[in-house]
Design a protein around this motif. Structure first.
Motif, PDB file in Angstrom:
ATOM      1  N   ALA A 499       0.828  -1.205   0.000  1.00 44.46           N
ATOM      2  CA  ALA A 499       0.000   0.000   0.000  1.00 44.46           C
ATOM      3  C   ALA A 499       0.862   1.255   0.000  1.00 44.46           C
ATOM      4  CB  ALA A 499      -0.947  -0.004   1.201  1.00 44.46           C
ATOM      5  N   THR A 500       2.000   1.208   0.661  1.00 45.45           N
ATOM      6  CA  THR A 500       2.909   2.348   0.663  1.00 45.45           C
ATOM      7  C   THR A 500       3.485   2.575  -0.721  1.00 45.45           C
ATOM      8  OG1 THR A 500       3.465   1.954   2.983  1.00 45.45           O
ATOM      9  CG2 THR A 500       5.035   3.247   1.689  1.00 45.45           C
ATOM     10  N   LEU A 501       3.900   1.501  -1.350  1.00 44.74           N
ATOM     11  CA  LEU A 501       4.461   1.591  -2.700  1.00 44.74           C
ATOM     12  C   LEU A 501       3.397   2.046  -3.699  1.00 44.74           C
ATOM     13  CD1 LEU A 501       6.740   1.182  -4.669  1.00 44.74           C
ATOM     14  CD2 LEU A 501       6.346  -1.275  -4.569  1.00 44.74           C
ATOM     15  N   ARG A 502       2.187   1.535  -3.546  1.00 44.18           N
ATOM     16  CA  ARG A 502       1.105   1.915  -4.454  1.00 44.18           C
ATOM     17  C   ARG A 502       0.764   3.398  -4.324  1.00 44.18           C
ATOM     18  NH1 ARG A 502      -0.407   0.472  -9.110  1.00 44.18           N
ATOM     19  NH2 ARG A 502       0.577   2.522  -9.191  1.00 44.18           N
ATOM     20  N   ARG A 503       0.802   3.932  -3.104  1.00 42.65           N
ATOM     21  CA  ARG A 503       0.525   5.355  -2.900  1.00 42.65           C
ATOM     22  C   ARG A 503       1.625   6.222  -3.496  1.00 42.65           C
ATOM     23  NH1 ARG A 503       1.576   9.734   0.289  1.00 42.65           N
ATOM     24  NH2 ARG A 503       3.248   8.682   1.427  1.00 42.65           N
ATOM     25  N   ALA A 504       2.869   5.758  -3.411  1.00 43.74           N
ATOM     26  CA  ALA A 504       3.995   6.593  -3.792  1.00 43.74           C
ATOM     27  C   ALA A 504       4.287   6.583  -5.283  1.00 43.74           C
ATOM     28  CB  ALA A 504       5.247   6.152  -3.033  1.00 43.74           C
ATOM     29  N   SER A 505       3.729   5.621  -6.001  1.00 45.02           N
ATOM     30  CA  SER A 505       4.051   5.482  -7.420  1.00 45.02           C
ATOM     31  C   SER A 505       2.777   5.441  -8.249  1.00 45.02           C
ATOM     32  CB  SER A 505       4.865   4.206  -7.667  1.00 45.02           C
ATOM     33  OG  SER A 505       5.082   4.024  -9.053  1.00 45.02           O
ATOM     34  N   THR A 511       6.308  -2.115 -10.823  1.00 40.90           N
ATOM     35  CA  THR A 511       7.464  -2.964 -11.075  1.00 40.90           C
ATOM     36  C   THR A 511       8.459  -2.747  -9.934  1.00 40.90           C
ATOM     37  OG1 THR A 511       8.875  -1.383 -12.257  1.00 40.90           O
ATOM     38  CG2 THR A 511       7.126  -2.466 -13.532  1.00 40.90           C
ATOM     39  N   PRO A 512       9.496  -3.573  -9.842  1.00 40.44           N
ATOM     40  CA  PRO A 512      10.518  -3.319  -8.814  1.00 40.44           C
ATOM     41  C   PRO A 512      11.125  -1.925  -8.921  1.00 40.44           C
ATOM     42  CG  PRO A 512      10.760  -5.543  -9.640  1.00 40.44           C
ATOM     43  CD  PRO A 512       9.714  -4.885 -10.496  1.00 40.44           C
ATOM     44  N   ARG A 513      11.132  -1.332 -10.100  1.00 41.25           N
ATOM     45  CA  ARG A 513      11.696   0.001 -10.286  1.00 41.25           C
ATOM     46  C   ARG A 513      10.725   1.097  -9.848  1.00 41.25           C
ATOM     47  NH1 ARG A 513      17.235  -0.401 -11.105  1.00 41.25           N
ATOM     48  NH2 ARG A 513      17.594  -2.413 -12.121  1.00 41.25           N
ATOM     49  N   SER A 514       9.507   0.731  -9.488  1.00 44.21           N
ATOM     50  CA  SER A 514       8.534   1.731  -9.046  1.00 44.21           C
ATOM     51  C   SER A 514       8.858   2.278  -7.670  1.00 44.21           C
ATOM     52  CB  SER A 514       7.123   1.128  -9.027  1.00 44.21           C
ATOM     53  OG  SER A 514       6.733   0.694 -10.305  1.00 44.21           O
ATOM     54  N   PHE A 540       6.500  -8.975 -10.387  1.00 47.60           N
ATOM     55  CA  PHE A 540       6.556  -7.969  -9.331  1.00 47.60           C
ATOM     56  C   PHE A 540       6.097  -8.551  -8.009  1.00 47.60           C
ATOM     57  CE2 PHE A 540       4.036  -5.114  -6.684  1.00 47.60           C
ATOM     58  CZ  PHE A 540       5.022  -4.226  -6.279  1.00 47.60           C
ATOM     59  N   ASP A 541       4.999  -9.308  -8.027  1.00 49.93           N
ATOM     60  CA  ASP A 541       4.464  -9.850  -6.783  1.00 49.93           C
ATOM     61  C   ASP A 541       5.481 -10.754  -6.093  1.00 49.93           C
ATOM     62  OD1 ASP A 541       1.966  -8.563  -6.859  1.00 49.93           O
ATOM     63  OD2 ASP A 541       1.158 -10.094  -8.199  1.00 49.93           O
ATOM     64  N   ASP A 542       6.168 -11.584  -6.866  1.00 46.29           N
ATOM     65  CA  ASP A 542       7.185 -12.444  -6.268  1.00 46.29           C
ATOM     66  C   ASP A 542       8.363 -11.618  -5.757  1.00 46.29           C
ATOM     67  OD1 ASP A 542       5.697 -14.675  -6.724  1.00 46.29           O
ATOM     68  OD2 ASP A 542       6.870 -15.400  -8.430  1.00 46.29           O
ATOM     69  N   TRP A 543       8.777 -10.621  -6.544  1.00 50.86           N
ATOM     70  CA  TRP A 543       9.877  -9.751  -6.098  1.00 50.86           C
ATOM     71  C   TRP A 543       9.541  -9.103  -4.764  1.00 50.86           C
ATOM     72  CZ3 TRP A 543       9.599  -4.442  -5.226  1.00 50.86           C
ATOM     73  CH2 TRP A 543      10.822  -3.809  -4.957  1.00 50.86           C
ATOM     74  N   HIS A 544       8.333  -8.612  -4.652  1.00 48.92           N
ATOM     75  CA  HIS A 544       7.942  -7.890  -3.442  1.00 48.92           C
ATOM     76  C   HIS A 544       7.954  -8.818  -2.233  1.00 48.92           C
ATOM     77  CE1 HIS A 544       5.114  -5.633  -0.753  1.00 48.92           C
ATOM     78  NE2 HIS A 544       5.886  -4.660  -1.155  1.00 48.92           N
ATOM     79  N   TYR A 545       7.355  -9.993  -2.379  1.00 43.50           N
ATOM     80  CA  TYR A 545       7.281 -10.930  -1.253  1.00 43.50           C
ATOM     81  C   TYR A 545       8.656 -11.495  -0.901  1.00 43.50           C
ATOM     82  CZ  TYR A 545       6.416 -15.452   1.051  1.00 43.50           C
ATOM     83  OH  TYR A 545       6.456 -16.537   1.889  1.00 43.50           O
ATOM     84  N   LEU A 546       9.399 -11.947  -1.904  1.00 49.19           N
ATOM     85  CA  LEU A 546      10.651 -12.645  -1.627  1.00 49.19           C
ATOM     86  C   LEU A 546      11.739 -11.705  -1.114  1.00 49.19           C
ATOM     87  CD1 LEU A 546      10.680 -15.103  -4.656  1.00 49.19           C
ATOM     88  CD2 LEU A 546      10.236 -15.660  -2.254  1.00 49.19           C
ATOM     89  N   THR A 547      11.806 -10.473  -1.609  1.00 51.49           N
ATOM     90  CA  THR A 547      12.828  -9.558  -1.096  1.00 51.49           C
ATOM     91  C   THR A 547      12.469  -9.060   0.295  1.00 51.49           C
ATOM     92  OG1 THR A 547      11.802  -7.717  -2.308  1.00 51.49           O
ATOM     93  CG2 THR A 547      13.678  -8.834  -3.361  1.00 51.49           C
ATOM     94  N   GLN A 548      11.184  -8.890   0.584  1.00 51.09           N
ATOM     95  CA  GLN A 548      10.798  -8.581   1.963  1.00 51.09           C
ATOM     96  C   GLN A 548      11.148  -9.740   2.902  1.00 51.09           C
ATOM     97  OE1 GLN A 548       6.640  -7.384   2.227  1.00 51.09           O
ATOM     98  NE2 GLN A 548       7.277  -5.239   2.262  1.00 51.09           N
TER      99      GLN A 548
END
Length: 788
Positions: A499-505, A511-514, A540-548
C-alpha cells in the motif's frame, strides 16, 4: 513571566528573477516545502520523481513575514524566542535587524522590547539558501571528503536533508520549532540542569539572567524534599536528597518511576521530570550497566521520522515507539545524520523505558573545525546537553557516526592534505562539554570505535562495530563469521509495504523500479542477496514478497547469532527502525508507518526467550529476569511431518543468560536434507529449521484450508496446513491500505493451524483475504519455487 506564541498570520515569499512567489499562507512551526504543498504550488515531494523536480526549493532564499499587535506591559524585558530556525536566517522586527542564525540545532533569544511598538508590528525571518551558504564556506575552507557530494559538513543542519542512501534530497528552510515573545522582570531561569543519581541525590544547576544585581532566592522541590538558597551571581546549584527513591529501569528490567521537579527563582518557575538511576559503560567490553545490572541492548537505529520534522507529532512518535516496544526493542540510537530530537521524543522514552543513545549530529564526512563551526558546535552541544540532562532514558552521548572509520579506512587522509576533519570535536570539545555538564552519563567518541584513537575503529573485538560487508558484498550467513562485542549498525534492505508503494508510485503496473531506491546498486543487491536462500522472482508480486522475506531472514539471522554470543556480545542495534518517506530501505517500519515482514521477524528475534542454531548447537537464550527450565524437545521429521528421530534434553537457563545444547547425532544431520526438517520446542517457544536452503528442498506445492470470519476490529483468519507451509504471510493492505495483521512469516507443519488477526474498518472479501497475492508462502502452487 509571560509567554506569547507568534504562530499566526505568517506568509511566505521568494523573489527570483524568473519567478515570483509571494503571500503564500505559511504554517509556523513548519517549512517551505510543507507550505508550498498546502498551497497547491508543488506536488507531493514523496511521490513519483517529484523529489528531483523540486530541487530548486533548496537553492532559493525565502522570507517569512507576519504582523502582530502589541501593547506595553508591566515587564522590564521582552525577548523574541526562536526555538528552531532552519537554518541561515536574518530576523528583522519593524525594519530593524535583531539578529542572525546559522544553526538548525540551536535556539535563539533576542531582546526586542526597545523595538516593539504599541499597535501593529512586523516580524520577518529571511532564510538564505543552505546550498549558497554551505557552498561559500566549502570554497573558503577547502573540500572535505564524505559519503555524498553534498555540502552538509559546512552547515549545522540536519545532514540527511541533503539526501542519503535511504532519503530524498529535500533541502528545507523555515521556522521549524515554536517562536514567540517572552516578557519578564528582575530575573529568569535561563537554564536548569538537574543531575539525578541512583542514590537519590539531585544536584540542580541553574544559570540566571537578570536585569539588576542583588540577592535572589532559588528553591527546588522533588518528592516532598525541598531546598532553598540565596544567590547573588548568575549561576548556582542546589542539592537535594530523596531517601530511598524508586529506581528507573529500561523496559524488561523494572519500572519507570518519574518524579516531578519544580525549580523557582522569584516569579519564574521551571517544571520537569527526573528519574533516579545510574549508567555505567564498561568500555573494553562495551557493556551497559543500569543501576549496577548488565543490560543486553536490543536496539534499533532511529532516523528523523519525516524529512519535515514539524510534521512529527507526539502521537506519531508514540505510535513509532509502540512499534519498537512491541518488537522487543529496549534502545533507540538517535543517528548522527539527523537531529537532537524533540522534548516529546525523550519524554516518551522516559515513560516507556526505552533507552536512548544520542549521537551528536555529525555523520559520514570530514567536518571543518575552523570558525564559525567550532563556536556553533560548542553552543549547540552545551544547549542540548543541558536540555536533555533530566531524562533518565538517555544513557550515552556519542561523538559521531562513522567519521572515525572514514578517516582511518576510507582514504580521507590523502584527500584532506592536513586540513581539519573533526577529531578535535570528537576527542576534545564534545567530551569536555559532556564531562562538565553531564557527568552522569558516558561519552563515546564515535561509532564504530574501538576505544582508543590508535586502534582500528571497526574492530569487532573491541567497542562498537558496524557490519556492512553483508549488504554490500557478502551473503548474510557471513554474520556467523563475526564475534563482536557490540554491533551498533547492521541491516539488509527490503521494499515497503504494498500500500505504501502503491501510494507513492503512479506506475501501471507496478514494477521493482517503481519503488524509490537511493542505495548505490540497490536493486541489484536486493536480487544478489537472495543467494541460494530463495528462488529468483520473475514477477513484481514475487519480487515484493521474496525480497521482503529475505530482508527479514537476513536481519533475524544476525540478531539471533549475536544474541547467542551473550555475554561476550552485549548488544545489537539494527539499522533501522523507521523511514522518513516511502522507499526501499533497511527499515522495519516503512515511510507510511506500516510494519514490514522484518518487523515480525525482529519481534521473534528480540523476544525475551528464543532458540536458535549456533555452530551446530542450539543456543537457548533467556533475557528474562526468571530462570528458564524445562524439557527441550528435538524432532527430526520428514516434510510430511512424520517423526524420524526424537530427543528430549533437560535444560536450565539462568536469568539473563545463554545455554548451549549440543544436537544429538540422531537429529544433528538429515538422511535426506531435501526432504527433512528439524523442530525444537521449549515451552511455547518453537524453532523450525530445514537442513537445506529453500530452492534445494523438495517442497510439495502448498495446500491448506483457510477461513476468514468477521471478528472485533476486523477479521480472524484461520489457516490449517495440509502440507508444510513455508513462511506463511498475509498482506491485507493489498485490500485495504489501512489494514494490518498481527503476525507474519509462520511456518506450519501438516495438520497445524495458525490464526491471524486482521485489523480493518472495511468489509473485505473473504476469498480475496485467503488467496493470492494476499496470502503467500514460499512453496505456494505455481510460485517462483516451482518455475523453471
Amino acid at each position: 513571566m509571560n509567554h506569547r506564541p507568534l504562530h499566526d498570520g505568517w506568509t511566505l515569499s521568494s523573489r527570483e528573477a524568473a519567478d515570483l512567489i509571494t503571500g503564500v499562507p505559511a504554517t509556523v512551526p513548519g517549512c517551505v516545502h510543507t507550505d508550498l504543498l498546502a498551497a497547491g504550488l508543488i506536488d507531493d515531494p514523496y511521490l513519483d520523481d517529484n523529489e528531483r523536480r523540486l530541487a530548486w526549493i533548496g537553492r532559493r532564499d525565502w522570507t517569512y513575514r507576519t504582523t502582530f499587535a502589541w501593547s506595553p506591559d508591566e515587564h522590564e524585558r521582552t525577548d523574541l524566542v526562536c526555538r528552531g530556525l532552519d537554518t541561515v536566517a536574518e530576523v528583522t522586527l519593524n525594519g530593524v535587524r535583531v539578529g542572525g542564525t546559522a544553526n538548525q540545532h540551536r535556539s535563539y533569544r533576542f531582546p526586542v522590547r526597545h523595538l516593539l511598538r504599541h499597535g501593529a508590528n512586523e516580524l520577518t525571518v529571511t532564510f538564505r539558501s543552505a546550498y549558497a551558504y554551505a557552498g561559500e564556506l566549502r570554497a573558503a575552507l577547502g573540500e572535505r571528503p564524505g559519503a555524498y557530494d553534498e555540502p552538509y559538513p559546512f552547515i549545522r543542519k540536519m545532514a540527511c536533508n541533503f539526501g542519503w542512501d535511504w532519503g530524498p534530497t529535500l533541502v528545507t528552510a523555515g521556522i521549524w520549532r515554536p517562536i514567540g515573545l517572552e516578557s519578564w522582570s528582575g530575573a529568569r531561569l535561563a537554564e536548569v540542569r538537574p543531575l539525578a543519581r541512583a542514590d537519590g541525590t539531585v544536584r540542580v544547576h541553574v544559570r540566571v539572567e537578570r536585569t539588576a544585581e542583588g540577592p535572589l532566592t532559588l528553591s527546588a522541590e522533588v518528592a516532598g524534599v525541598s531546598a532553598e538558597r540565596r544567590i547573588d551571581g548568575r549561576s548556582a546549584a542546589l542539592a537535594l536528597k530523596v531517601p530511598g527513591p524508586d529506581l528507573w529501569w529500561p523496559r524488561g528490567h523494572g519500572d519507570q518511576p518519574l518524579y516531578d521537579l519544580t525549580v523557582r527563582l522569584g516569579e519564574d518557575e521551571w517544571h520537569g521530570r527526573i528519574g533516579f538511576r545510574s549508567v555505567e559503560l564498561e568500555r573494553e567490553a562495551f557493556r551497559f550497566k543500569i543501576n549496577g545490572s548488565p543490560v543486553y541492548v536490543r536496539g534499533v537505529n532511529w532516523i528523523p521520522d519525516d524529512c519535515f520534522p514539524s510534521r512529527v507529532t507526539r502521537e506519531r512518535l508514540a505510535e513509532r515507539f509502540g512499534q519498537a516496544l512491541d518488537a522487543g526493542v529496549n534502545l533507540l540510537r538517535v543517528w548522527g545524520g539527523g537531529l537532537y530530537e524533540s522534548d516529546d521524543f525523550y519524554d516518551l522514552a522516559d515513560e516507556l523505558g526505552l533507552m536512548v543513545w544520542q549521537d551528536f549530529p555529525f555523520a559520514c564526512s570530514a567536518y571543518p573545525e575552523e570558525e564559525p563551526f567550532r563556536s556553533e558546535v560548542a553552543a549547540e552541544a552545551r544547549e542540548n546537553v543541558t536540555r536533555l540532562a533530566p531524562h533518565p532514558s538517555l544513557v550515552m552521548w556519542c561523538g559521531n557516526n562513522e567519521n572515525l572509520e572514514g578517516h582511518a579506512d576510507w582514504g580521507w587522509r590523502d584527500r584532506l592534505q592536513g586540513r581539519s576533519w573533526g577529531a578535535g570535536f570528537y576527542h576534545d570539545l564534545l567530551p569536555g562539554i559532556v564531562a562538565e555538564l553531564d557527568p552522569t552519563r558516558p561519552y563515546w567518541p564515535g561509532s564504530p570505535y574501538s576505544g582508543a584513537p590508535g586502534l582500528p575503529p571497526n574492530d569487532p573485538a573491541r567497542g562498537t562495530v558496524h557490519i556492512w560487508d553483508v549488504w554490500n558484498r557478502e551473503d548474510y550467513t557471513r554474520y556467523a563469521a563475526y564475534r563482536p562485542r557490540f554491533v551498533a549498525e547492521f541491516g539488509f534492505q527490503g521494499p515497503p509495504a504494498y500500500a505504501t508503494l502503491r501510494r507513492a508510485s503512479s506506475d501501471e503496473p507496478l514494477t521493482p523500479r517503481s519503488s524509490h531506491q537511493k542505495a548505490v546498486d540497490g536493486q541489484e543487491k536486493l536480487l544478489r542477496g537472495l543467494g541460494a536462500h530463495l528462488p529468483r522472482p520473475d514477477t513484481f508480486d514475487d519480487w515484493h514478497y521474496l525480497t521482503q522475506l529475505n530482508q527479514a531472514r537476513a536481519v533475524a539471522f544476525g540478531v539471533e547469532r549475536f544474541r547467542a554470543l551473550m555475554p561476550h556480545t552485549m548488544g545489537t542495534v539494527v539499522w533501522q527502525l523507521n523511514d522518513c518517506w516511502p522507499v526501499t530501505s533497511w527499515a522495519a517500519v516503512d515511510g507510511d508507518g506500516r510494519r514490514k515482514p522484518l518487523w515480525h521477524a525482529l519481534r521473534r528475534a528480540y523476544a525475551d526467550r528464543m532458540i536458535t542454531v549456533l555452530d551446530g548447537e542450539l543456543a537457548v537464550v533467556n533475557d528474562a529476569p526468571q530462570a528458564w527450565s524445562g524439557e527441550l524437545e528435538l524432532v527430526r521429521r520428514r516434510l510430511t511431518g512424520e517423526p524420524l528421530a526424537k530427543e528430549v534434553v533437560a535444560v536450565h537457563v539462568a536469568p539473563r543468560a545463554v545455554t548451549r545444547v549440543a544436537l544429538p547425532p540422531s537429529v544433528a544431520a538429515a538422511d535426506d536434507p531435501a526432504r527433512e526438517l528439524l523442530s525444537a520446542r521449549l515451552d511455547a517457544v518453537r524453532l523450525v529449521r530445514f537442513y537445506a536452503e529453500d530452492p534445494a528442498v523438495a517442497f510439495p506445492p502448498a495446500a491448506w484450508d483457510a477461513d476468514a470470519e468477521p471478528a472485533p476490529g476486523g477479521y480472524r483468519v484461520t489457516v490449517t496446513a495440509r502440507t508444510v507451509l513455508r513462511e506463511l504471510a498475509i498482506f491485507p493492505d493489498r485490500l485495504d491500505p489501512d489494514a494490518g495483521v498481527d503476525d507474519q512469516l509462520v511456518t506450519l507443519l501438516p495438520g497445524e493451524s495458525a490464526v491471524f488477526h486482521v485489523t480493518t474498518a472495511k468489509e473485505l472479501d473473504a476469498a480475496a483475504l485467503t488467496g493470492f497475492p494476499v496470502l503467500r508462502c514460499v512453496n505456494e502452487p505455481g510460485g517462483a519455487l516451482f518455475r523453471p
